[in-house]
Enzyme design. Structure first.
Site, PDB file in Angstrom:
ATOM      1  N   TRP A   1      64.974 -57.237  15.196  1.00 23.97           N
ATOM      2  CA  TRP A   1      64.881 -58.261  16.253  1.00 23.97           C
ATOM      3  C   TRP A   1      66.120 -58.248  17.132  1.00 23.97           C
ATOM      4  O   TRP A   1      66.027 -58.402  18.351  1.00 23.97           O
ATOM      5  CB  TRP A   1      64.626 -59.643  15.635  1.00 23.97           C
ATOM      6  CG  TRP A   1      63.337 -59.667  14.875  1.00 23.97           C
ATOM      7  CD1 TRP A   1      63.169 -59.839  13.530  1.00 23.97           C
ATOM      8  CD2 TRP A   1      62.011 -59.473  15.408  1.00 23.97           C
ATOM      9  NE1 TRP A   1      61.841 -59.758  13.202  1.00 23.97           N
ATOM     10  CE2 TRP A   1      61.113 -59.542  14.321  1.00 23.97           C
ATOM     11  CE3 TRP A   1      61.501 -59.241  16.688  1.00 23.97           C
ATOM     12  CZ2 TRP A   1      59.725 -59.395  14.483  1.00 23.97           C
ATOM     13  CZ3 TRP A   1      60.123 -59.096  16.845  1.00 23.97           C
ATOM     14  CH2 TRP A   1      59.256 -59.173  15.749  1.00 23.97           C
TER      15      TRP A   1
ATOM     16  N   ASP B   1      69.105 -66.349  17.470  1.00 22.02           N
ATOM     17  CA  ASP B   1      67.681 -66.274  17.156  1.00 22.02           C
ATOM     18  C   ASP B   1      67.524 -66.805  15.734  1.00 22.02           C
ATOM     19  O   ASP B   1      67.954 -66.165  14.782  1.00 22.02           O
ATOM     20  CB  ASP B   1      67.230 -64.808  17.257  1.00 22.02           C
ATOM     21  CG  ASP B   1      65.758 -64.619  16.909  1.00 22.02           C
ATOM     22  OD1 ASP B   1      65.100 -65.595  16.488  1.00 22.02           O
ATOM     23  OD2 ASP B   1      65.264 -63.482  17.062  1.00 22.02           O
TER      24      ASP B   1
ATOM     25  N   LYS C   1      57.220 -69.087  11.860  1.00 18.76           N
ATOM     26  CA  LYS C   1      57.794 -68.790  10.558  1.00 18.76           C
ATOM     27  C   LYS C   1      58.073 -70.082   9.797  1.00 18.76           C
ATOM     28  O   LYS C   1      57.559 -70.287   8.719  1.00 18.76           O
ATOM     29  CB  LYS C   1      59.098 -67.997  10.687  1.00 18.76           C
ATOM     30  CG  LYS C   1      58.925 -66.486  10.757  1.00 18.76           C
ATOM     31  CD  LYS C   1      58.508 -65.989  12.105  1.00 18.76           C
ATOM     32  CE  LYS C   1      58.277 -64.501  12.128  1.00 18.76           C
ATOM     33  NZ  LYS C   1      58.890 -63.853  13.266  1.00 18.76           N
TER      34      LYS C   1
HETATM   35  C1  LIG Z   1      59.151 -63.009  14.252  1.00 23.29           C
HETATM   36  C2  LIG Z   1      60.472 -62.925  14.874  1.00 23.29           C
HETATM   37  C3  LIG Z   1      60.619 -62.702  16.259  1.00 23.29           C
HETATM   38  C4  LIG Z   1      59.446 -62.480  17.176  1.00 23.29           C
HETATM   39  O1  LIG Z   1      58.759 -63.661  17.372  1.00 23.29           O
HETATM   40  P1  LIG Z   1      57.527 -63.743  18.399  1.00 23.29           P
HETATM   41  O2  LIG Z   1      57.281 -65.220  18.436  1.00 23.29           O
HETATM   42  O3  LIG Z   1      56.409 -62.964  17.782  1.00 23.29           O
HETATM   43  O4  LIG Z   1      57.954 -63.202  19.695  1.00 23.29           O
HETATM   44  C5  LIG Z   1      61.888 -62.681  16.770  1.00 23.29           C
HETATM   45  N1  LIG Z   1      62.963 -62.851  15.991  1.00 23.29           N
HETATM   46  C6  LIG Z   1      62.868 -63.065  14.663  1.00 23.29           C
HETATM   47  C7  LIG Z   1      64.102 -63.255  13.854  1.00 23.29           C
HETATM   48  C8  LIG Z   1      61.613 -63.100  14.060  1.00 23.29           C
HETATM   49  O5  LIG Z   1      61.508 -63.313  12.758  1.00 23.29           O
END
Ligand SMILES: *Cc1c(COP(=O)(O)O)cnc(C)c1O
Length: 362
Positions: A104, A173, A197
């Site tokens: 990511w 993030d 998540k």
């Molecule tokens: C799943 C995830 C993403 C991507 O998320 P989307 O909502 O599918 O764009 C980005 N960063 C992390 C740390 C993730 O776990």
């Protein structure tokens, strides 16, 4: 029906608290006495206003955010933020630092580079297959922000402590560990997280952004890609993903009222992760893939002695009511995602299964 539900270890979309799902089910046809489903009410109605306002108030209270921070709901997932961040925060002559700790982070870096922004990758753990979190990083004190990925969903690593950036605001993030532990918010200029998540269904990304960063957006950014558009209209410049926001609201209510806040949540998350890691550490059969001091409390990644055994493990687990244990397609192996909503009982069931499987195959 309820009895048919599995122990869900999916990485995302992931398990939601059962009481939240039950509340949704109960109020789905007639939401808050409106005579309509939450998916049918106007986003301009008082009913939805109450939902989004309560979600914002709870997010601020849980994370102890002061009035400088805005809580926004943006579509496009966490992935959209990879491009919106450099677009909004970096003008001509500005620079930002990025730490690369996995898939990511790599994507976030790429989106800044595509735009020709002057970013610098100040540390990376790629040399050891992203199995650890770098330490002792020298951040640029003149950077506008320092970008990190607090929990690496695919590689199974997590920042146990956040780095000292000499006052440069961290942009993190937190898609896979937001609301999982208390935070020293002062360090953060921005936190963003796709909901699917740790706090809701797919379709919405929570963006927490501080006033000083909000004001940086250059004039030529399209309306829908500007943070200030969302801040000025309480995330309702256009139609928001109402159902996703509603579910986030209910999950935050569950976190406050049923779990009892972030300290309690963190203790429970620690307990769940320790059960699995402690067992793996004394086992010669299961091998954790993350270095010990970088282990994620949310995504427990591990290998078995062979890929064949891994396949059998995942398949037999599912036959026993334990789903989602296959590792990400890019890394293989196994992964148990144990986010906030995953009950202790699910982790205990997994541990039992792991022990039985080792006895049979070890
Ligand atoms: C799943 C995830 C993403 C991507 O998320 P989307 O909502 O599918 O764009 C980005 N960063 C992390 C740390 C993730 O776990």
């Amino acid at each position: 029906m309820k009895a048919d539900r599995i122990h869900n270890f999916n990485a995302g979309p992931a398990a939601l608290p059962l009481p939240v799902l039950e509340e949704i089910q109960e109020s789905f046809l007639n939401f808050a006495g409106s005579g309509m489903s939450i998916t049918e009410v106007s986003h301009r109605s008082k009913w939805f206003d109450d939902v989004i306002n309560d979600a914002v108030v709870r997010a601020k209270r849980i994370l102890k955010l002061d009035d400088r921070y805005h809580v926004l709901f943006v579509q496009g997932g966490a992935s959209m933020q990879f491009c919106m961040i450099p677009m909004n925060l970096l003008g001509a002559g500005d620079t930002a630092d990025y730490v690369n700790t996995g898939t990511w982070s790599t994507k976030a870096i790429k989106e800044a580079e595509i735009q020709g922004k002057a970013i610098r990758v100040v540390a990376s753990s790629e040399d050891r297959n992203f199995s650890y979190i770098p330490e002792g990083i020298a951040f640029n004190p003149n950077a506008v922000y320092a970008h990190i990925t607090s929990n690496n969903t695919i590689k199974g690593t997590q920042w146990a402590q956040f780095p000292d950036t000499s006052g440069v605001p961290i942009v993190s993030d937190m898609s896979s560990d937001i609301f999982s532990r208390p935070l020293d918010v002062e360090k953060f200029g921005m936190i963003y997280a796709g909901a699917q998540k740790n706090m809701g269904p797919a379709g919405v990304c929570m963006v927490i952004i501080r006033e000083d960063l909000l004001g940086r957006s250059p004039k030529d950014i399209p309306t829908m890609l500007r943070y200030s558009t969302f801040a000025e209209k309480n995330s309702m410049f256009n139609t928001p993903p109402c159902f996703s926001v509603y579910t986030v609201q209910l999950v935050l209510k569950w976190l406050e009222e049923t779990i009892g806040g972030l300290d309690k949540m963190a203790a429970l998350n620690r307990k769940k992760a320790d059960l699995l890691y402690d067992y793996m550490d004394q086992s010669e059969f299961y091998r954790g893939t993350a270095e010990k001091n970088s282990r994620s409390l949310m995504n427990v990644t591990f290998r078995l002695p062979s890929e064949d055994l891994e396949k059998t493990f995942v398949a037999e687990a599912l036959e026993n009511g334990l789903g989602g244990l296959k590792g990400h397609r890019s890394v293989g192996g196994c992964r148990a995602s144990i986010y906030n909503p995953t009950p202790l009982a699910s982790v205990e069931a997994l541990l039992d299964f792991m022990k039985t499987f080792e006895r049979k195959n070890g």
